[in-house]
Design a protein around this motif. Structure first.
Motif, mmCIF file in Angstrom:
data_model
loop_
_atom_site.group_PDB
_atom_site.id
_atom_site.type_symbol
_atom_site.label_atom_id
_atom_site.label_comp_id
_atom_site.label_asym_id
_atom_site.label_seq_id
_atom_site.Cartn_x
_atom_site.Cartn_y
_atom_site.Cartn_z
ATOM 1 N N GLN A 6 0.769 -1.435 -0.748
ATOM 2 C CA GLN A 6 -0.483 -0.148 -0.229
ATOM 3 C C GLN A 6 1.012 0.856 -0.320
ATOM 4 O OE1 GLN A 6 -2.354 -1.062 3.625
ATOM 5 N NE2 GLN A 6 -4.456 -1.553 2.712
ATOM 6 N N ARG A 7 0.172 2.144 -0.962
ATOM 7 C CA ARG A 7 1.534 3.520 -1.040
ATOM 8 C C ARG A 7 0.696 4.907 0.093
ATOM 9 N NH1 ARG A 7 1.787 3.259 -7.353
ATOM 10 N NH2 ARG A 7 -0.524 3.430 -6.881
ATOM 11 N N ILE A 8 1.218 6.008 0.488
ATOM 12 C CA ILE A 8 0.248 6.976 1.021
ATOM 13 C C ILE A 8 0.794 7.712 -0.003
ATOM 14 C CG2 ILE A 8 0.544 8.319 3.615
ATOM 15 C CD1 ILE A 8 1.369 6.209 4.879
ATOM 16 N N ILE A 9 0.218 8.791 -0.590
ATOM 17 C CA ILE A 9 0.397 9.158 -2.030
ATOM 18 C C ILE A 9 -0.247 10.597 -1.407
ATOM 19 C CG2 ILE A 9 -0.506 9.780 -4.104
ATOM 20 C CD1 ILE A 9 -1.121 6.528 -4.337
ATOM 21 N N ASN A 10 -0.072 11.247 -2.202
ATOM 22 C CA ASN A 10 -0.045 12.900 -2.363
ATOM 23 C C ASN A 10 -0.550 13.222 -3.623
ATOM 24 O OD1 ASN A 10 0.326 15.847 -3.139
ATOM 25 N ND2 ASN A 10 1.952 15.857 -1.070
ATOM 26 N N VAL A 11 -2.181 13.698 -2.848
ATOM 27 C CA VAL A 11 -2.714 13.230 -3.912
ATOM 28 C C VAL A 11 -2.931 15.365 -4.729
ATOM 29 C CG1 VAL A 11 -5.515 13.522 -4.910
ATOM 30 C CG2 VAL A 11 -4.364 11.889 -2.996
ATOM 31 N N PRO A 12 -2.795 15.404 -4.096
ATOM 32 C CA PRO A 12 -2.534 17.358 -5.371
ATOM 33 C C PRO A 12 -1.510 17.314 -5.916
ATOM 34 C CG PRO A 12 -2.849 18.162 -2.801
ATOM 35 C CD PRO A 12 -3.205 16.186 -2.892
ATOM 36 N N GLU A 13 -0.133 16.822 -5.424
ATOM 37 C CA GLU A 13 0.818 16.853 -6.553
ATOM 38 C C GLU A 13 1.041 15.640 -7.048
ATOM 39 O OE1 GLU A 13 3.931 18.231 -6.694
ATOM 40 O OE2 GLU A 13 2.823 19.937 -4.642
ATOM 41 N N SER A 14 0.207 14.587 -7.378
ATOM 42 C CA SER A 14 0.538 13.426 -8.429
ATOM 43 C C SER A 14 -1.165 14.156 -8.992
ATOM 44 C CB SER A 14 -0.986 12.303 -7.442
ATOM 45 O OG SER A 14 0.113 11.747 -6.158
ATOM 46 N N LEU A 15 -2.063 14.919 -8.843
ATOM 47 C CA LEU A 15 -2.758 15.251 -9.914
ATOM 48 C C LEU A 15 -2.108 15.899 -11.076
ATOM 49 C CD1 LEU A 15 -6.400 15.577 -8.076
ATOM 50 C CD2 LEU A 15 -6.024 13.675 -9.714
ATOM 51 N N LYS A 16 -1.343 17.081 -10.415
ATOM 52 C CA LYS A 16 -0.443 17.953 -10.731
ATOM 53 C C LYS A 16 0.068 17.803 -11.952
ATOM 54 C CE LYS A 16 1.722 21.141 -8.707
ATOM 55 N NZ LYS A 16 2.152 22.513 -7.707
ATOM 56 N N LYS A 17 0.688 15.815 -11.215
ATOM 57 C CA LYS A 17 2.376 15.911 -12.569
ATOM 58 C C LYS A 17 1.396 14.808 -13.032
ATOM 59 C CE LYS A 17 5.710 16.837 -9.160
ATOM 60 N NZ LYS A 17 7.694 16.533 -9.123
ATOM 61 N N GLY A 18 0.394 14.539 -13.175
ATOM 62 C CA GLY A 18 0.136 12.735 -14.142
ATOM 63 C C GLY A 18 0.542 11.538 -13.524
ATOM 64 N N GLU A 19 0.790 11.488 -12.733
ATOM 65 C CA GLU A 19 1.904 10.306 -11.626
ATOM 66 C C GLU A 19 2.160 10.857 -10.348
ATOM 67 O OE1 GLU A 19 6.674 11.352 -11.897
ATOM 68 O OE2 GLU A 19 5.687 10.933 -14.192
ATOM 69 N N VAL A 20 1.623 9.032 -9.689
ATOM 70 C CA VAL A 20 2.062 9.425 -8.068
ATOM 71 C C VAL A 20 3.390 9.505 -7.307
ATOM 72 C CG1 VAL A 20 1.958 6.890 -6.547
ATOM 73 C CG2 VAL A 20 0.733 7.198 -8.424
ATOM 74 N N VAL A 21 2.568 10.659 -6.411
ATOM 75 C CA VAL A 21 3.951 11.060 -6.011
ATOM 76 C C VAL A 21 3.792 10.480 -4.827
ATOM 77 C CG1 VAL A 21 5.364 13.821 -4.869
ATOM 78 C CG2 VAL A 21 3.682 13.349 -7.389
ATOM 79 N N LEU A 22 4.265 10.025 -4.226
ATOM 80 C CA LEU A 22 4.384 9.986 -2.910
ATOM 81 C C LEU A 22 4.734 10.778 -1.716
ATOM 82 C CD1 LEU A 22 6.426 6.423 -2.749
ATOM 83 C CD2 LEU A 22 3.701 6.647 -3.294
ATOM 84 N N SER A 23 3.605 9.929 -0.680
ATOM 85 C CA SER A 23 3.674 11.395 0.658
ATOM 86 C C SER A 23 5.125 11.657 1.298
ATOM 87 C CB SER A 23 2.593 11.478 2.051
ATOM 88 O OG SER A 23 2.162 11.761 2.724
#
Length: 177
Positions: A155-172
């Motif tokens: 399981q991953r803990i994801i920074n959603v705003p950054e992931s949406l901005k970059k179009g790829e998963v950015v881990l928290s």
């Protein structure tokens, strides 16, 4: 949508003191799930406007850092229909509070418009209001009690705003290295 629990002053499901809402209904049925009773969409009680207001009022306390939504599966399409307007109201009335959600679906599945199992017209608007997403099914063989905010190491803990901005998963920053 039904809910099966609300925990005030929760410290296990996100950073700081939080209000945690457990919703009913999950189609993943992960082996070893800690909350099997929540698989049933009719388990618990109806999520009413009064319950929503009670949760929002709890978020207004200065020591509460935010809301965590888990279950069950908050990202089941039928649950999103109810949760989206609720999360919108939470953000409007408590803009300084963080929203964490948990999902057995991967971020990539939630953002895939062709994945009708979990993607609907409510998904991206609800994701855009989410600060942190803990994604991935619980995998019993990968269970690790030493992990923070998650049950298995897939399981991953994801920074959603950054992931949406970059179009790829950015881990928290809360994801263990």
């Amino acid at each position: 949508m039904n809910c099966c629990g609300i925990y005030y002053c929760d410290t296990a499901n996100g950073v700081g003191i939080r209000t945690s809402l457990y919703v009913s209904g999950c189609t993943h049925h992960c082996k070893g799930c800690f909350n099997e009773q929540t698989w049933d969409f009719s388990f618990g009680k109806l999520f009413t406007p009064e319950i929503a207001d009670e949760i929002i009022n709890s978020l207004k306390r200065p020591y509460v850092q935010g809301l965590t939504i888990l279950g069950g599966e908050p990202w089941e399409v039928s649950n999103q229909r109810v949760l989206r307007p609720f999360v919108e109201k939470c953000k409007k009335e408590c803009p300084d509070k963080t929203i964490w959600t948990y999902s057995g679906y991967l971020f990539e599945e939630l953002t895939d418009p062709d994945n009708h199992r979990c993607h609907s017209e409510d998904t991206l608007p609800m994701l855009s209001l989410t600060d942190v997403l803990v994604d991935g099914e619980f995998v019993l063989a990968r269970k690790n009690l030493k992990l923070r905010f998650r049950g298995s190491d897939n399981q991953r803990i994801i920074n959603v705003p950054e992931s949406l901005k970059k179009g790829e998963v950015v881990l928290s920053e809360y994801m263990e290295k």
